[in-house]
Design a protein around this motif. Structure first.
Motif, PDB file in Angstrom:
ATOM      1  N   GLY A   1       8.409  -4.832  -8.836  1.00 31.49           N
ATOM      2  CA  GLY A   1       7.275  -5.061  -8.597  1.00 31.49           C
ATOM      3  C   GLY A   1       6.710  -6.401  -9.243  1.00 31.49           C
ATOM      4  N   GLU A   2       5.468  -6.755  -8.658  1.00 32.76           N
ATOM      5  CA  GLU A   2       5.201  -8.028  -8.877  1.00 32.76           C
ATOM      6  C   GLU A   2       3.785  -8.145  -9.055  1.00 32.76           C
ATOM      7  N   GLY A   3       2.727  -7.991 -10.096  1.00 31.13           N
ATOM      8  CA  GLY A   3       1.505  -8.309 -10.094  1.00 31.13           C
ATOM      9  C   GLY A   3       0.962  -6.688  -9.427  1.00 31.13           C
ATOM     10  N   ALA A   4      -0.042  -6.807  -8.385  1.00 31.13           N
ATOM     11  CA  ALA A   4      -0.594  -5.747  -7.791  1.00 31.13           C
ATOM     12  C   ALA A   4       0.301  -5.059  -6.769  1.00 31.13           C
ATOM     13  N   TRP A   5       1.429  -6.017  -6.747  1.00 31.38           N
ATOM     14  CA  TRP A   5       2.353  -5.399  -5.513  1.00 31.38           C
ATOM     15  C   TRP A   5       3.688  -4.912  -5.774  1.00 31.38           C
ATOM     16  N   LEU A   6       4.197  -3.842  -4.892  1.00 35.13           N
ATOM     17  CA  LEU A   6       5.391  -3.249  -5.021  1.00 35.13           C
ATOM     18  C   LEU A   6       6.317  -3.727  -3.992  1.00 35.13           C
TER      19      LEU A   6
ATOM     20  N   TYR B   1       3.933  -3.725  -0.664  1.00 36.17           N
ATOM     21  CA  TYR B   1       3.113  -2.801  -0.596  1.00 36.17           C
ATOM     22  C   TYR B   1       2.097  -3.232  -1.478  1.00 36.17           C
ATOM     23  N   LEU B   2       0.675  -3.437  -1.477  1.00 32.92           N
ATOM     24  CA  LEU B   2      -0.365  -3.415  -2.506  1.00 32.92           C
ATOM     25  C   LEU B   2      -0.481  -1.924  -3.026  1.00 32.92           C
TER      26      LEU B   2
END
Ligand SMILES: *Cc1c(COP(=O)(O)O)cnc(C)c1O
Length: 473
Positions: free
Chosen positions: A46-51, A59-60
Motif C-alpha cells: 500500500g502507498e498513500g490512498a493506493w493499494l 487501486y485507489l
C-alpha cells in the motif's frame, strides 16, 4: 511498466489467488462467488490512498479498507512507531501491569473526547481489541452499572432502526441490518428498536430536522412505555454507515441526550466509524447544536490506529467508573481480552493522533471535503441517482431504478456489485452497500485521485444502471 514482465506478474497474482482459495475463508463473503462473480485481488503493498496488486496494478482505496485507514497505507510515521515499539515491548497483559503507550493514549483520548458544558467529562478508558468487542464492553458495562446500583430490572437496550454495531452476539443484538442479523435472531438478546432519524426517510416536504424531531418524539414514547427497564441507548451519531451511509440532522443528538437524562438511561455513542475526523469534527457528537453532546460511554476503533492495527477504546465517565469500585470482586468489571491495550496498537494510535496535529488534518479535510462535494454535485443529476449526500469526508450516492426513492432496483439485480466490478477494472475500489455507492477515502487523497474517483464513479453508475434498467424493461 516493462511489457516483458507482464506475464510473470499476472502469474504471481494467480499464484496467490489460487493458494488463497485453497486455504482462506473470507469475511462478509459468499465464497461460492469467488473468483468468478466477485474478483479476489492479491495486494502486494500500500502507498498513500493506493493499494498495489500482485498484478502490478494500482487501486485507489476509496473506502479506506472498511473505513479504517485515515492517513494512507503504510504511513511511514505510523510504521516507524510500530517498529520502535515492537523492538521495545510487543505486549504485556494489562491486568496487574501497565505500559507507557496505554497510559499516554488514554490521556490523549480523554483530552480530545467530546465535551458538553455542565457535564463531568469522560474520565476513564477501557481498552478492547476490535470494534465489536468495544461495543460488547459498553453494553455489559451499562447493564452491570445498573446491577451495581441496585436496579437489575434495567436490562433492555434501545438501538435504532438500520443501525450497525458489529458482528458478535451482543453487538448483533443491537444491530438492525437483516442480512447480518436474521439467521442469528434466535441467539440474540432482547433489544428495542426506535425509528431512525435518517433524513432519507423524511416524507415529501419534510425537512431533515423535522424528521429528526419526529424520530426523537417516537423515542420519547418508547422510553415512557419502558420506564425503569432500559439501561442504555446505543447509536451511531450523524451517520449510519453499514446501513447505507444514511445521515441525520444533528438536532436528533441533542434530543437523545436530553431524553436519556430525563429517563436515567446511559447514552452509548458508537463512533467506531465516525470518530477521528470522518464527519468533519474530531467526533460526530461534537456537531450537535449548542456545542455538541457528550455520551456516557464512547466506543472508538477503526481509525483509532490510523488503520494499522486492531484496537478499541471505550471511554466512560467517572460516575460510571465509580459504580464498580467495591470490596466485592464480582462488582468489578471483569471483562478482558488477551490483547487488551496492546502496546503496538497503542503506539500506532499515538502516532496517528500526532499526525492530526503535525499535518493539521481536520483543517486540511475541510478543503478535501469541499472538493468532494463539488465533484459529487456533477454526478448528482444522473437519472439513476436518487440522493447524493455528504458528511465531511463521506459522500454517498443512492441508486434507484428511475431516480425516485420509491423505485429501488430489485435486490437480485445487484447493481452495486456490477458497479464494484466495473470500478475495479478502472483501478478504483468502490465496494458498495447494496445499491449505495460511497466515497470514504483516506484523508491524504490528492486532487488528481479525487478527480479520477469522480470520473470512474460517473462511468460505472452509467454502465451498471443502464444494463439493469434495460434488463428490467
Ligand atoms: C465497523 C463497526 C463496528 C464493528 O467494528 P469491528 O472492528 O468490525 O468489529 C461497530 N460499530 C460501527 C458503527 C462500525 O462501523
Amino acid at each position: 511498466m516493462d511489457e516483458t514482465h507482464i506475464p510473470a506478474i499476472l502469474a504471481e497474482a494467480d499464484h496467490w489467488r489460487s493458494r488463497d482459495l485453497a486455504s482462506v475463508w473470507h469475511p462478509c463473503t459468499q465464497m461460492r462467488e469467488h473468483p468468478d462473480t466477485l474478483p479476489l485481488l492479491p495486494i502486494a503493498r500500500g502507498e498513500g490512498a493506493w493499494l498495489i496488486g500482485h498484478d502490478g496494478r494500482r487501486y485507489l482505496d476509496a473506502v479506506s479498507s472498511w473505513w479504517t485507514n485515515i492517513h494512507g497505507h503504510a504511513e511511514p510515521r505510523i510504521a516507524a512507531a510500530i517498529a520502535r515499539q515492537a523492538g521495545t515491548l510487543e505486549h504485556v497483559m494489562l491486568a496487574g501491569f501497565t505500559h507507557a503507550p496505554a497510559v499516554e493514549l488514554a490521556e490523549r483520548l480523554l483530552a480530545i473526547a467530546p465535551r458538553q458544558a455542565g457535564r463531568a467529562p469522560l474520565a476513564k478508558v477501557f481498552y478492547a481489541d476490535n470494534g465489536s468487542a468495544g461495543v460488547e464492553v459498553a453494553l455489559k458495562m451499562a447493564f452491570h452499572w445498573f446491577v451495581n446500583a441496585g436496579q437489575p430490572r434495567r436490562r433492555k437496550f434501545i438501538a435504532l432502526h438500520n443501525g450497525y454495531h458489529g458482528e458478535t452476539i451482543g453487538a448483533l443484538s443491537v444491530g438492525d441490518i437483516p442480512l447480518y442479523r436474521r439467521v442469528y435472531a434466535p441467539l440474540l438478546c432482547e433489544a428495542l428498536f426506535a425509528p431512525s432519524p435518517d433524513a432519507w426517510l423524511a416524507s415529501e416536504g419534510q425537512s431533515p430536522a423535522a424528521q429528526s424531531e419526529a424520530a426523537a418524539d417516537a423515542l420519547a414514547r418508547m422510553l415512557d412505555e419502558h420506564a425503569g427497564e432500559v439501561c442504555a441507548l446505543i447509536l451511531e451519531p450523524r451517520l449510519q454507515c453499514a446501513g447505507g451511509m444514511r445521515m441525520h440532522d444533528p438536532v436528533y443528538l441533542k434530543r437523545v441526550r436530553e431524553l436519556c437524562d430525563v429517563h436515567g438511561v446511559l447514552l452509548i455513542a458508537d463512533e467506531i466509524a465516525t470518530g477521528f475526523g470522518r464527519t468533519g469534527t474530531m467526533f460526530a457528537c461534537e456537531s450537535a447544536p449548542g456545542g455538541g453532546i457528550q455520551p456516557d460511554l464512547l466506543c472508538l476503533s477503526k481509525g483509532l490506529t490510523g488503520g494499522a492495527l486492531p484496537l478499541a477504546a471505550v471511554l466512560a465517565t467517572q460516575h460510571i467508573y465509580d459504580g464498580f469500585l467495591d470490596d466485592r470482586r464480582e462488582r468489578a468489571f471483569l471483562h478482558s481480552h488477551s490483547y487488551t491495550g496492546n502496546p503496538l496498537a497503542c503506539a500506532a494510535a499515538l502516532a496517528s493522533l500526532a499526525i492530526f496535529d503535525s499535518d493539521a488534518v481536520l483543517q486540511r479535510n475541510r478543503e478535501r471535503a469541499r472538493r468532494m462535494g463539488e465533484l459529487a454535485a456533477a454526478i448528482a443529476p444522473h437519472r439513476h441517482v436518487a440522493d447524493t449526500r455528504q458528511s465531511g469526508m463521506v459522500v454517498a450516492f443512492e441508486l434507484t431504478r428511475d431516480g425516485a426513492k420509491q423505485a429501488p432496483f430489485p435486490a437480485t439485480s445487484r447493481v452495486g456489485l456490477r458497479a464494484y466490478r466495473e470500478a475495479l477494472q478502472r483501478g478504483v475500489v468502490l465496494r458498495p452497500l447494496g445499491d449505495v455507492l460511497y466515497w470514504m477515502p483516506p484523508y491524504c487523497i490528492d486532487d488528481g485521485a479525487l478527480e479520477q474517483l469522480a470520473e470512474v464513479t460517473a462511468e460505472v453508475i452509467d454502465i451498471a444502471t443502464t444494463e439493469e434498467a434495460s434488463a428490467c424493461a
